[in-house]
Design an enzyme around this catalytic site. Structure first.
Site, PDB file in Angstrom:
ATOM      1  N   MET A 172      -0.673   4.227   2.886  1.00 27.19           N
ATOM      2  CA  MET A 172      -1.214   3.299   1.881  1.00 27.19           C
ATOM      3  C   MET A 172      -1.936   4.097   0.813  1.00 27.19           C
ATOM      4  N   LEU A 173      -1.165   4.641  -0.101  1.00 26.44           N
ATOM      5  CA  LEU A 173      -1.720   5.488  -1.157  1.00 26.44           C
ATOM      6  C   LEU A 173      -1.164   5.065  -2.500  1.00 26.44           C
ATOM      7  N   ALA A 174      -2.006   5.152  -3.525  1.00 29.55           N
ATOM      8  CA  ALA A 174      -1.610   4.717  -4.857  1.00 29.55           C
ATOM      9  C   ALA A 174      -0.434   5.542  -5.393  1.00 29.55           C
TER      10      ALA A 174
ATOM     11  N   GLU B 212       0.276 -11.515 -11.535  1.00 30.34           N
ATOM     12  CA  GLU B 212      -0.922 -10.996 -10.850  1.00 30.34           C
ATOM     13  C   GLU B 212      -1.993 -12.076 -10.863  1.00 30.34           C
ATOM     14  N   LYS B 213      -2.592 -12.289  -9.688  1.00 32.22           N
ATOM     15  CA  LYS B 213      -3.538 -13.400  -9.574  1.00 32.22           C
ATOM     16  C   LYS B 213      -4.998 -13.006  -9.807  1.00 32.22           C
TER      17      LYS B 213
ATOM     18  N   GLY C 292      -9.271   0.471   8.699  1.00 26.67           N
ATOM     19  CA  GLY C 292      -7.895   0.462   8.225  1.00 26.67           C
ATOM     20  C   GLY C 292      -7.629  -0.742   7.337  1.00 26.67           C
TER      21      GLY C 292
ATOM     22  N   HIS D  47      -7.743  34.860 -12.346  1.00 30.92           N
ATOM     23  CA  HIS D  47      -9.000  35.265 -11.725  1.00 30.92           C
ATOM     24  C   HIS D  47     -10.146  35.045 -12.705  1.00 30.92           C
TER      25      HIS D  47
ATOM     26  N   GLY E 148     -12.358   7.082   9.007  1.00 29.55           N
ATOM     27  CA  GLY E 148     -11.184   7.442   8.195  1.00 29.55           C
ATOM     28  C   GLY E 148     -11.634   7.762   6.778  1.00 29.55           C
TER      29      GLY E 148
ATOM     30  N   GLY F  76      -6.606 -11.574 -12.184  1.00 31.62           N
ATOM     31  CA  GLY F  76      -7.225 -11.703 -13.507  1.00 31.62           C
ATOM     32  C   GLY F  76      -7.194 -10.398 -14.273  1.00 31.62           C
TER      33      GLY F  76
HETATM   34  P1  FAD Z   1      -2.542  -3.409  -4.377  1.00 35.78           P
HETATM   35  O1  FAD Z   1      -3.213  -2.410  -5.213  1.00 35.78           O
HETATM   36  O2  FAD Z   1      -3.295  -4.035  -3.278  1.00 35.78           O
HETATM   37  O3  FAD Z   1      -2.040  -4.536  -5.397  1.00 35.78           O
HETATM   38  C1  FAD Z   1      -1.466  -5.727  -5.001  1.00 35.78           C
HETATM   39  C2  FAD Z   1      -1.836  -6.791  -6.013  1.00 35.78           C
HETATM   40  O4  FAD Z   1      -1.068  -7.957  -5.747  1.00 35.78           O
HETATM   41  C3  FAD Z   1      -3.295  -7.232  -5.955  1.00 35.78           C
HETATM   42  O5  FAD Z   1      -3.920  -7.053  -7.196  1.00 35.78           O
HETATM   43  C4  FAD Z   1      -3.221  -8.710  -5.572  1.00 35.78           C
HETATM   44  O6  FAD Z   1      -4.189  -9.496  -6.240  1.00 35.78           O
HETATM   45  C5  FAD Z   1      -1.837  -9.095  -6.030  1.00 35.78           C
HETATM   46  N1  FAD Z   1      -1.235 -10.209  -5.306  1.00 35.78           N
HETATM   47  C6  FAD Z   1      -1.134 -10.367  -3.955  1.00 35.78           C
HETATM   48  N2  FAD Z   1      -0.473 -11.491  -3.666  1.00 35.78           N
HETATM   49  C7  FAD Z   1      -0.149 -12.063  -4.855  1.00 35.78           C
HETATM   50  C8  FAD Z   1       0.554 -13.239  -5.219  1.00 35.78           C
HETATM   51  N3  FAD Z   1       1.091 -14.060  -4.298  1.00 35.78           N
HETATM   52  N4  FAD Z   1       0.684 -13.531  -6.524  1.00 35.78           N
HETATM   53  C9  FAD Z   1       0.173 -12.719  -7.486  1.00 35.78           C
HETATM   54  N5  FAD Z   1      -0.491 -11.585  -7.201  1.00 35.78           N
HETATM   55  C10 FAD Z   1      -0.640 -11.254  -5.904  1.00 35.78           C
HETATM   56  N6  FAD Z   1      -5.262   5.522  -2.784  1.00 35.78           N
HETATM   57  C11 FAD Z   1      -5.117   6.731  -3.339  1.00 35.78           C
HETATM   58  O7  FAD Z   1      -3.997   7.198  -3.493  1.00 35.78           O
HETATM   59  N7  FAD Z   1      -6.200   7.457  -3.760  1.00 35.78           N
HETATM   60  C12 FAD Z   1      -7.462   7.001  -3.611  1.00 35.78           C
HETATM   61  O8  FAD Z   1      -8.415   7.682  -3.991  1.00 35.78           O
HETATM   62  C13 FAD Z   1      -7.647   5.732  -3.015  1.00 35.78           C
HETATM   63  N8  FAD Z   1      -8.878   5.232  -2.860  1.00 35.78           N
HETATM   64  C14 FAD Z   1      -9.038   3.998  -2.299  1.00 35.78           C
HETATM   65  C15 FAD Z   1     -10.320   3.532  -2.111  1.00 35.78           C
HETATM   66  C16 FAD Z   1     -10.535   2.294  -1.545  1.00 35.78           C
HETATM   67  C17 FAD Z   1     -11.937   1.789  -1.363  1.00 35.78           C
HETATM   68  C18 FAD Z   1      -9.416   1.501  -1.154  1.00 35.78           C
HETATM   69  C19 FAD Z   1      -9.619   0.148  -0.548  1.00 35.78           C
HETATM   70  C20 FAD Z   1      -8.126   1.978  -1.324  1.00 35.78           C
HETATM   71  C21 FAD Z   1      -7.922   3.231  -1.901  1.00 35.78           C
HETATM   72  N9  FAD Z   1      -6.646   3.765  -2.066  1.00 35.78           N
HETATM   73  C22 FAD Z   1      -6.498   5.005  -2.614  1.00 35.78           C
HETATM   74  C23 FAD Z   1      -5.443   3.018  -1.680  1.00 35.78           C
HETATM   75  C24 FAD Z   1      -4.806   2.337  -2.915  1.00 35.78           C
HETATM   76  O9  FAD Z   1      -5.760   1.483  -3.496  1.00 35.78           O
HETATM   77  C25 FAD Z   1      -3.572   1.547  -2.515  1.00 35.78           C
HETATM   78  O10 FAD Z   1      -2.674   2.376  -1.830  1.00 35.78           O
HETATM   79  C26 FAD Z   1      -2.869   0.967  -3.732  1.00 35.78           C
HETATM   80  O11 FAD Z   1      -3.724   0.111  -4.430  1.00 35.78           O
HETATM   81  C27 FAD Z   1      -1.609   0.207  -3.313  1.00 35.78           C
HETATM   82  O12 FAD Z   1      -1.017  -0.398  -4.413  1.00 35.78           O
HETATM   83  P2  FAD Z   1      -0.173  -1.741  -4.262  1.00 35.78           P
HETATM   84  O13 FAD Z   1       0.240  -2.075  -5.659  1.00 35.78           O
HETATM   85  O14 FAD Z   1       0.836  -1.604  -3.215  1.00 35.78           O
HETATM   86  O15 FAD Z   1      -1.206  -2.837  -3.731  1.00 35.78           O
HETATM   87  P1  NAI Z   2      -7.925   4.792   8.065  1.00 38.28           P
HETATM   88  O1  NAI Z   2      -6.748   4.347   8.804  1.00 38.28           O
HETATM   89  O2  NAI Z   2      -7.864   5.991   7.207  1.00 38.28           O
HETATM   90  O3  NAI Z   2      -9.142   5.046   9.082  1.00 38.28           O
HETATM   91  C1  NAI Z   2      -9.600   4.094   9.959  1.00 38.28           C
HETATM   92  C2  NAI Z   2     -10.337   4.797  11.090  1.00 38.28           C
HETATM   93  O4  NAI Z   2     -11.002   3.830  11.873  1.00 38.28           O
HETATM   94  C3  NAI Z   2      -9.417   5.577  12.017  1.00 38.28           C
HETATM   95  O5  NAI Z   2      -9.883   6.891  12.139  1.00 38.28           O
HETATM   96  C4  NAI Z   2      -9.499   4.789  13.322  1.00 38.28           C
HETATM   97  O6  NAI Z   2      -9.381   5.610  14.466  1.00 38.28           O
HETATM   98  C5  NAI Z   2     -10.873   4.168  13.239  1.00 38.28           C
HETATM   99  N1  NAI Z   2     -11.067   2.952  14.025  1.00 38.28           N
HETATM  100  C6  NAI Z   2     -10.206   1.916  14.176  1.00 38.28           C
HETATM  101  N2  NAI Z   2     -10.752   0.966  14.954  1.00 38.28           N
HETATM  102  C7  NAI Z   2     -11.998   1.400  15.309  1.00 38.28           C
HETATM  103  C8  NAI Z   2     -13.056   0.859  16.102  1.00 38.28           C
HETATM  104  N3  NAI Z   2     -12.961  -0.323  16.678  1.00 38.28           N
HETATM  105  N4  NAI Z   2     -14.184   1.590  16.248  1.00 38.28           N
HETATM  106  C9  NAI Z   2     -14.300   2.797  15.639  1.00 38.28           C
HETATM  107  N5  NAI Z   2     -13.328   3.352  14.884  1.00 38.28           N
HETATM  108  C10 NAI Z   2     -12.190   2.652  14.712  1.00 38.28           C
HETATM  109  O7  NAI Z   2      -8.387   3.495   7.233  1.00 38.28           O
HETATM  110  P2  NAI Z   2      -9.472   3.296   6.114  1.00 38.28           P
HETATM  111  O8  NAI Z   2     -10.420   4.430   6.044  1.00 38.28           O
HETATM  112  O9  NAI Z   2      -9.994   1.924   6.299  1.00 38.28           O
HETATM  113  O10 NAI Z   2      -8.584   3.328   4.798  1.00 38.28           O
HETATM  114  C11 NAI Z   2      -7.501   2.421   4.610  1.00 38.28           C
HETATM  115  C12 NAI Z   2      -6.438   2.984   3.731  1.00 38.28           C
HETATM  116  O11 NAI Z   2      -6.882   3.165   2.403  1.00 38.28           O
HETATM  117  C13 NAI Z   2      -5.979   4.328   4.254  1.00 38.28           C
HETATM  118  O12 NAI Z   2      -4.683   4.146   4.763  1.00 38.28           O
HETATM  119  C14 NAI Z   2      -5.968   5.232   3.077  1.00 38.28           C
HETATM  120  O13 NAI Z   2      -4.680   5.704   2.890  1.00 38.28           O
HETATM  121  C15 NAI Z   2      -6.383   4.381   1.884  1.00 38.28           C
HETATM  122  N6  NAI Z   2      -7.439   5.083   1.159  1.00 38.28           N
HETATM  123  C16 NAI Z   2      -7.157   6.268   0.555  1.00 38.28           C
HETATM  124  C17 NAI Z   2      -8.129   6.984  -0.088  1.00 38.28           C
HETATM  125  C18 NAI Z   2      -7.778   8.277  -0.688  1.00 38.28           C
HETATM  126  O14 NAI Z   2      -6.606   8.572  -0.825  1.00 38.28           O
HETATM  127  N7  NAI Z   2      -8.746   9.096  -1.092  1.00 38.28           N
HETATM  128  C19 NAI Z   2      -9.498   6.509  -0.165  1.00 38.28           C
HETATM  129  C20 NAI Z   2      -9.709   5.287   0.546  1.00 38.28           C
HETATM  130  C21 NAI Z   2      -8.691   4.610   1.148  1.00 38.28           C
END
Ligand code: FAD
Ligand code: NAI
Length: 471
Positions: A324-326, A36-37, A277, A450, A186, A39
């Site tokens: 894209m969900l954790a 992991e890069k 997105g 309840h 979104g 840190g």
């Molecule tokens: P990532 O979490 O992106 O991890 C990938 C890691 O790989 C990074 O730390 C990166 O530094 C590392 N990496 C990349 N390339 C290299 C390399 N060459 N060498 C070493 N390390 C590298 N999802 C939910 O389910 N619930 C939520 O409430 C939610 N909230 C979110 C809120 C925000 C603001 C955002 C942006 C996302 C949210 N998500 C949420 C989405 C969730 O964060 C991602 O779906 C999840 O982190 C994906 O996990 P991943 O391990 O695939 O990728």
């Molecule tokens: P998203 O795909 O959920 O929403 C992006 C929205 O932007 C869409 O409704 C789309 O129609 C709109 N859009 C695209 N281009 C546009 C434009 N030019 N002008 C106006 N609207 C435009 O993506 P978002 O919200 O950036 O989230 C990214 C990912 O992170 C999601 O896939 C989500 O799964 C994940 N995430 C999950 C959370 C959770 O589970 N609670 C919280 C935050 C992120």
């Protein structure tokens, strides 16, 4: 650099996908290293995603409630002040506690954690540029790509994370802006709009589609959610496209165009959040050295066992297909290690819940009404409003409803959609029911305590095949 001993599994990326795979592989007795890069471990989710955003959502909700929702509960408070610095510190405490905890879990399970950037030299060797300087080469029998995703930029608007921000800037602003325009309604857009609007920012959300919450959210639930968020002071411009932006003035100017033939106009705001997105992240990974191709959206192409076309190189999480969900990444991490260790694993992609952590929360699992309609799948509907739920009434928190979709012949649950208090916890019940193939009657005949909010779920299930009792 010389190659060290061969690992059973090398994982590139220590996000939820990567770190969970590392723990699981350690538990299976594999010799495993996770590179992991950043840190810290935990990736986007723990460092700049799920966790920090939920801290801000929870505490901004509390602040907003104290300010605007206490008097009619018989609670009179004196001066209420926001200390943004400490508000952000509370977030950092949660993040640090969890990322450190994950590091401990890797150690506990015998998984090696390497701080550095990994890239493919060939199909079996990974070069690591170590964060502390120098490099090393690892050899792996199996390699897992788990490099995640990054925010999709908006063409022509340069991100500086101060005035033009992604979610990463939105969880770290040092001052409450007067005005904010969010491009994209979104999940990120709406969660961050909620945080800053509660803290006093005038927020406008510009969404290209005709509904908020992204296309996955049931349209009826999306409409109800929009009404509730509008009441909270967030403004919406739907069916509207941002055409271009200009950052040369004191305020950021966005030119917008109503997608369906409306008049072009412009909006000025102190801060613009780009939330259109996320896209897969494979930069610097050296995929060209092993001839791995990406699909048209930049995703690593895999088969149903997470194998790329080079079978011992697999890929999971945001960088490949699916939501894209954790929690999706976590399920895949366990399954992919099981495939490697035992030859079989399992993830039910039809049964992955989604939660938007606004207030009230929005949560769903299974198919939406529009999904079913578009596939000509027959369905019946049961709904129940929280305004008829005793606990919601007690809590003076009655916005929202539960909507259940079931097969008209077999009564089998097809989807559950909730906007309401506690929806994010309640959806676990629906997910379990869906996973087990429950009917709406199975749910309705299950005794619910309840007074609880989950009685609304039971009554919506009841309304699907009979009549609800309290509505
Ligand atoms: P990532 O979490 O992106 O991890 C990938 C890691 O790989 C990074 O730390 C990166 O530094 C590392 N990496 C990349 N390339 C290299 C390399 N060459 N060498 C070493 N390390 C590298 N999802 C939910 O389910 N619930 C939520 O409430 C939610 N909230 C979110 C809120 C925000 C603001 C955002 C942006 C996302 C949210 N998500 C949420 C989405 C969730 O964060 C991602 O779906 C999840 O982190 C994906 O996990 P991943 O391990 O695939 O990728
Ligand atoms: P998203 O795909 O959920 O929403 C992006 C929205 O932007 C869409 O409704 C789309 O129609 C709109 N859009 C695209 N281009 C546009 C434009 N030019 N002008 C106006 N609207 C435009 O993506 P978002 O919200 O950036 O989230 C990214 C990912 O992170 C999601 O896939 C989500 O799964 C994940 N995430 C999950 C959370 C959770 O589970 N609670 C919280 C935050 C992120």
């Amino acid at each position: 650099a010389s190659a060290s001993e061969e690992k059973d599994l090398i994982i590139i990326g220590g996000g939820v996908a990567g770190y969970v795979a590392a723990i699981k592989a350690g538990q299976e007795g594999m010799k495993v290293a996770c590179i992991e890069k950043r840190g810290t471990l935990g990736g986007t989710c723990l460092n700049v995603g799920c966790i920090p955003s939920k801290s801000l959502l929870n505490n901004s909700h509390l602040y907003h409630q104290i300010l605007h929702d206490s008097k009619h509960r018989g609670i009179e408070v004196g001066e209420v002040k926001l200390n943004l610095e400490n508000f952000m510190k509370a977030k950092e405490t949660a993040v640090t506690g969890l990322t450190k905890g994950v590091e401990f879990l890797l150690k506990k399970n015998g998984a090696e954690y390497i701080k550095g950037t990994g890239s493919f030299i060939n199909e079996n060797e990974i070069k690591v540029n170590l964060n502390d300087g120098g490099e090393s080469v690892l050899r792996g029998k199996n390699i897992l790509i788990a490099t995640g995703s990054e925010a999709t930029p908006f063409p022509g608007l340069e991100i500086d994370e101060k005035r033009v921000i992604t979610s990463t800037g939105a969880i770290a602003l040092q001052k409450v802006p007067e005005t904010m325009t969010v491009i994209g309604g979104g999940i990120i857009g709406l969660e961050m709009a909620s945080v800053w609007s509660r803290l006093g920012t005038k927020v406008t959300v510009v969404e290209f589609l005709g509904q908020i919450g992204g296309p996955g959210m049931d349209t009826e639930i999306s409409k109800a959610t929009q009404r509730i968020l509008k009441k909270q002071g967030i403004e919406f411009k739907l069916n509207t496209k941002v055409v271009s932006g200009d950052t040369t003035g004191e305020l950021v100017k966005l030119d917008i165009d109503a997608a369906k033939g409306g008049k072009p106009e412009s909006i000025d705001s102190e801060v613009v959040l780009v939330a259109i997105g996320r896209r897969p992240y494979t930069q610097g990974l050296g995929l060209e050295n092993i001839g791995l191709e990406l699909d048209e959206r930049g995703r690593v192409i895999i088969d149903s066992e997470y194998r790329t076309k080079i079978p011992h190189i697999r890929c999971i999480g945001d960088v490949t297909f699916g939501p894209m969900l954790a929690h999706k990444a976590e399920e895949e991490a366990v399954a992919v290690v099981e495939y490697i260790a035992k030859g079989h694993g399992h993830v039910n992609y039809g049964c992955i819940p989604s939660v938007m952590y606004t207030h009230p929360e929005v949560a769903w699992v299974g198919q939406s009404e529009q999904d079913l309609k578009s596939q000509n799948i027959p369905y019946k509907i049961g709904t129940f409003p929280f305004s008829a739920n005793s606990r919601a009434k007690t809590n003076l928190d009655t916005d929202g409803l539960v909507k259940i979709l079931a097969d008209p012949e077999t009564d089998r649950l097809l989807g559950a959609h909730i906007v309401g208090p506690g929806a994010g916890e309640m959806i676990a019940e629906a997910t379990l029911a869906l996973e087990y193939g429950a009917s709406s009657e199975d749910i309705a005949r299950t005794c619910h305590a309840h007074p609880t909010l989950s009685e609304a779920f039971k009554e919506a299930a009841m309304a699907t095949h009979a009549k609800a009792i309290h509505f």
